[in-house]
Design an enzyme around this catalytic site. Structure first.
Site, PDB file in Angstrom:
ATOM      1  CG  HIS A  60      -7.985  13.165   3.325  1.00  0.00           C
ATOM      2  ND1 HIS A  60      -6.827  13.635   3.875  1.00  0.00           N
ATOM      3  CD2 HIS A  60      -7.605  12.514   2.205  1.00  0.00           C
ATOM      4  CE1 HIS A  60      -5.788  13.272   3.140  1.00  0.00           C
ATOM      5  NE2 HIS A  60      -6.245  12.589   2.106  1.00  0.00           N
ATOM      6  CG  HIS A  62      -7.691  12.282  -3.415  1.00  0.00           C
ATOM      7  ND1 HIS A  62      -6.529  13.019  -3.463  1.00  0.00           N
ATOM      8  CD2 HIS A  62      -7.606  11.537  -2.282  1.00  0.00           C
ATOM      9  CE1 HIS A  62      -5.768  12.724  -2.416  1.00  0.00           C
ATOM     10  NE2 HIS A  62      -6.399  11.832  -1.685  1.00  0.00           N
ATOM     11  CG  LEU A  63     -13.792  16.051  -5.323  1.00  0.00           C
ATOM     12  CD1 LEU A  63     -14.602  17.338  -5.207  1.00  0.00           C
ATOM     13  CD2 LEU A  63     -14.716  14.843  -5.253  1.00  0.00           C
ATOM     14  CG  ASP A 152      -3.478  13.803   0.858  1.00  0.00           C
ATOM     15  OD1 ASP A 152      -3.076  13.254   1.887  1.00  0.00           O
ATOM     16  OD2 ASP A 152      -4.100  13.211  -0.036  1.00  0.00           O
ATOM     17  CG  HIS A 179       0.106  11.814   2.820  1.00  0.00           C
ATOM     18  ND1 HIS A 179      -0.829  11.100   2.118  1.00  0.00           N
ATOM     19  CD2 HIS A 179       1.219  11.040   2.859  1.00  0.00           C
ATOM     20  CE1 HIS A 179      -0.297   9.934   1.738  1.00  0.00           C
ATOM     21  NE2 HIS A 179       0.942   9.877   2.168  1.00  0.00           N
ATOM     22  CG  HIS A 232      -4.605   9.427   5.268  1.00  0.00           C
ATOM     23  ND1 HIS A 232      -3.276   9.510   5.576  1.00  0.00           N
ATOM     24  CD2 HIS A 232      -4.733  10.087   4.090  1.00  0.00           C
ATOM     25  CE1 HIS A 232      -2.637  10.179   4.638  1.00  0.00           C
ATOM     26  NE2 HIS A 232      -3.507  10.555   3.729  1.00  0.00           N
ATOM     27  CG  ASP A 305      -7.251   9.006   1.311  1.00  0.00           C
ATOM     28  OD1 ASP A 305      -7.314   9.800   0.350  1.00  0.00           O
ATOM     29  OD2 ASP A 305      -6.198   8.444   1.651  1.00  0.00           O
ATOM     30  CG  PHE A 323      -0.356   3.892  -3.208  1.00  0.00           C
ATOM     31  CD1 PHE A 323      -0.138   2.874  -2.292  1.00  0.00           C
ATOM     32  CD2 PHE A 323       0.717   4.348  -3.968  1.00  0.00           C
ATOM     33  CE1 PHE A 323       1.132   2.317  -2.125  1.00  0.00           C
ATOM     34  CE2 PHE A 323       1.991   3.802  -3.809  1.00  0.00           C
ATOM     35  CZ  PHE A 323       2.197   2.782  -2.889  1.00  0.00           C
ATOM     36  N   GLY A 324      -4.936   3.806  -3.689  1.00  0.00           N
ATOM     37  CA  GLY A 324      -6.198   4.493  -3.447  1.00  0.00           C
ATOM     38  C   GLY A 324      -7.426   3.616  -3.524  1.00  0.00           C
TER      39      GLY A 324
HETATM   40  O1  DOR Z   1      -4.158   5.924  -1.351  1.00  0.00           O
HETATM   41  C1  DOR Z   1      -3.993   7.106  -1.580  1.00  0.00           C
HETATM   42  N1  DOR Z   1      -4.439   7.676  -2.701  1.00  0.00           N
HETATM   43  N2  DOR Z   1      -3.337   7.854  -0.690  1.00  0.00           N
HETATM   44  C2  DOR Z   1      -2.984   9.113  -0.958  1.00  0.00           C
HETATM   45  O2  DOR Z   1      -2.406   9.735  -0.138  1.00  0.00           O
HETATM   46  C3  DOR Z   1      -3.261   9.712  -2.262  1.00  0.00           C
HETATM   47  C4  DOR Z   1      -4.411   9.079  -2.878  1.00  0.00           C
HETATM   48  C5  DOR Z   1      -4.586   9.443  -4.323  1.00  0.00           C
HETATM   49  O3  DOR Z   1      -4.488  10.607  -4.672  1.00  0.00           O
HETATM   50  O4  DOR Z   1      -4.859   8.526  -5.122  1.00  0.00           O
HETATM   51 ZN    ZN Z   2      -3.056  11.272   1.844  1.00  0.00          ZN
END
Ligand code: DOR
Ligand code: ZN
Length: 425
Positions: A60, A62-63, A152, A179, A232, A305, A323-324
């Site tokens: 899991h 994100h690129l 997701d 998700h 997650h 994540d 978020f992230g």
């Molecule tokens: O914190 C997060 N960031 N949760 C997610 O499900 C998506 C992710 C994002 O793409 O930034």
């Molecule tokens: Zn997610």
């Protein structure tokens, strides 16, 4: 190109070898493991005093490519990943546009091959445009190279679509990942609902937004006898539901991320937008439950994540920031420090969570174990080394970490992917 790793203390999920051995790699395969191996014209790497683990597999991350290259690219993401010891990555489809058709899947795979640092497996969307309305063409996604699908970034909120998707995915041989966060219950919540949110005057996202999807998906998977992987997981209650489902033979697997077993919602008190993540940081009780669930097998694996954002995005203020957390470069250190050194897991147990289990869940046949004939994806680590997490050292474009200044044990020294040294300290 061949590689000989000398004096390797090999750690697989079933345990650590007492004596050191040599590992001979031919091309992209582990050809031989034994004592005092030698070969002509090979590059020799000495692993004395270090441990050699299978390359980490992240189910899991994100690129951000295509479309959000200012946050991360496949190239910068892969650089950060191999620095963190990851050799296989499942990147999520919430790109711009989303990865919801075969052409985009092929594009991601092609770019990842050009970069040539890690194995990248694009996770396709479940619904077109991730809108929970119309299903993607699963045959097309599979043919293009997907092993798994997820919407997701958000949950599939349409239960009927999810039910159909589970049926089809099982027929096509794709893994569905969820998700778990009901968007209508989460609403505009920015952190965990509870005492801390009340004190801070922030809008809360109640835990039931997660557990209602966990429970629903378990029921749907049980009904159609299909597999579901829950991403997650952040709550004690979710762990209880998953534990019960597993005891009933439901084909459910699940993962946890380092920030959910090292931080509580109290970390939000400093209003650092780098503590803003979905699902949100929870309570101390949840943190303990996540660790217990990793220990007893309720949670199968650890994923990052990795969700890179720019500083500008995060400087919008807590309410508006995305978020992230940028996670590749701290995951192993957080796991060694907060799972292994605290005796929640043995080092071999961690190898199960970061290598063998994700390989099994994703169906990667020759990965996740160091043995003759397996793919030569390996990581050489110093589990004792202590280091400080520093923003200047991050190679990801995402400098959004709540862990800056933390002292961690466990450092990746070298990463080998497909028989090639792709990272060295
Ligand atoms: O914190 C997060 N960031 N949760 C997610 O499900 C998506 C992710 C994002 O793409 O930034
Ligand atoms: Zn997610």
């Amino acid at each position: 190109m061949s590689l000989l790793i000398k004096n390797a203390v090999i750690v697989n999920a079933d345990g650590e070898k007492k004596a050191s051995q040599d590992i001979l790699i031919k091309g992209s395969t582990i050809e031989k493991i034994g004592k005092d191996l030698s070969a002509d014209g090979v590059k020799v790497v000495d692993a004395s005093g270090k441990k050699v683990l299978p390359g980490f597999i992240d189910l899991h991350c994100h690129l951000r490519e295509p479309g959000q290259e200012h946050k991360e690219t496949i190239e910068t993401g892969c650089r950060a990943a191999v620095k963190g010891g990851f050799t296989s990555l499942f990147c999520m489809p919430n790109t711009r546009p989303p990865i919801d058709n075969g052409m985009i899947v092929e594009g991601v795979i092609k770019e990842a091959r050009r970069v040539g640092l890690a194995n990248v497996y694009p996770v396709g969307a479940i619904s077109k445009g991730q809108n929970s309305q119309e299903m993607v063409d699963m045959y097309e996604m599979k043919a293009a190279g997907c092993l798994a699908l997820s919407d997701d970034g958000k949950a599939v909120n349409n239960s009927q679509l999810m039910l159909l998707a589970l049926r089809y995915a099982d027929m096509v041989g794709l893994l569905l990942m969820e998700h778990c966060q009901d968007p209508l219950i989460s609403g505009k919540g920015v952190m965990n609902e509870g005492l801390t949110a009340s004190v801070l005057g922030m809008r809360g996202d109640p835990g039931v937004s997660e557990t209602v999807i966990v429970g629903r998906d378990i029921e749907l998977a049980n009904y159609v006898q299909a597999r579901i992987h829950l991403s997650h997981i952040s709550l004690k209650r979710s762990c209880e539901l998953i534990r019960f489902a597993k005891s009933q033979g439901v084909r459910v697997t699940a993962e946890a991320c380092p920030h959910h077993f090292t931080l509580t919602d109290e970390a939000v008190k400093g209003f650092d937008p780098n503590t803003k993540v979905n699902p949100p940081l929870r309570t101390a009780d949840d943190v303990e439950a996540i660790k217990a669930a990793l220990a007893d097998g309720t949670l199968d694996c650890v994923s990052t994540d990795h969700a890179p954002h720019t500083l500008e995005d995060k400087e919008e203020g807590f309410d508006h920031a995305p978020f992230g957390i940028s996670g590749f470069e701290t995951a192993f250190g957080l796991c060694v420090t907060h799972l292994v050194r605290t005796k929640v897991l043995t080092l071999a147990g961690l190898v199960d969570k970061m290598c063998q289990s994700p390989a099994r869940i994703a169906g990667l046949k020759n990965k996740g174990r160091i043995e003759e004939g397996a793919d030569a994806d390996l990581v050489i680590v110093d589990t004792e080394a202590e280091w400080e997490v520093r923003k200047e050292d991050f190679v990801s474009k995402g400098k959004n970490s709540p862990f800056f200044g933390w002292k961690l044990h466990g450092l990746v020294e070298k990463t080998i992917c497909g028989g090639k040294v792709v990272f060295e300290r």
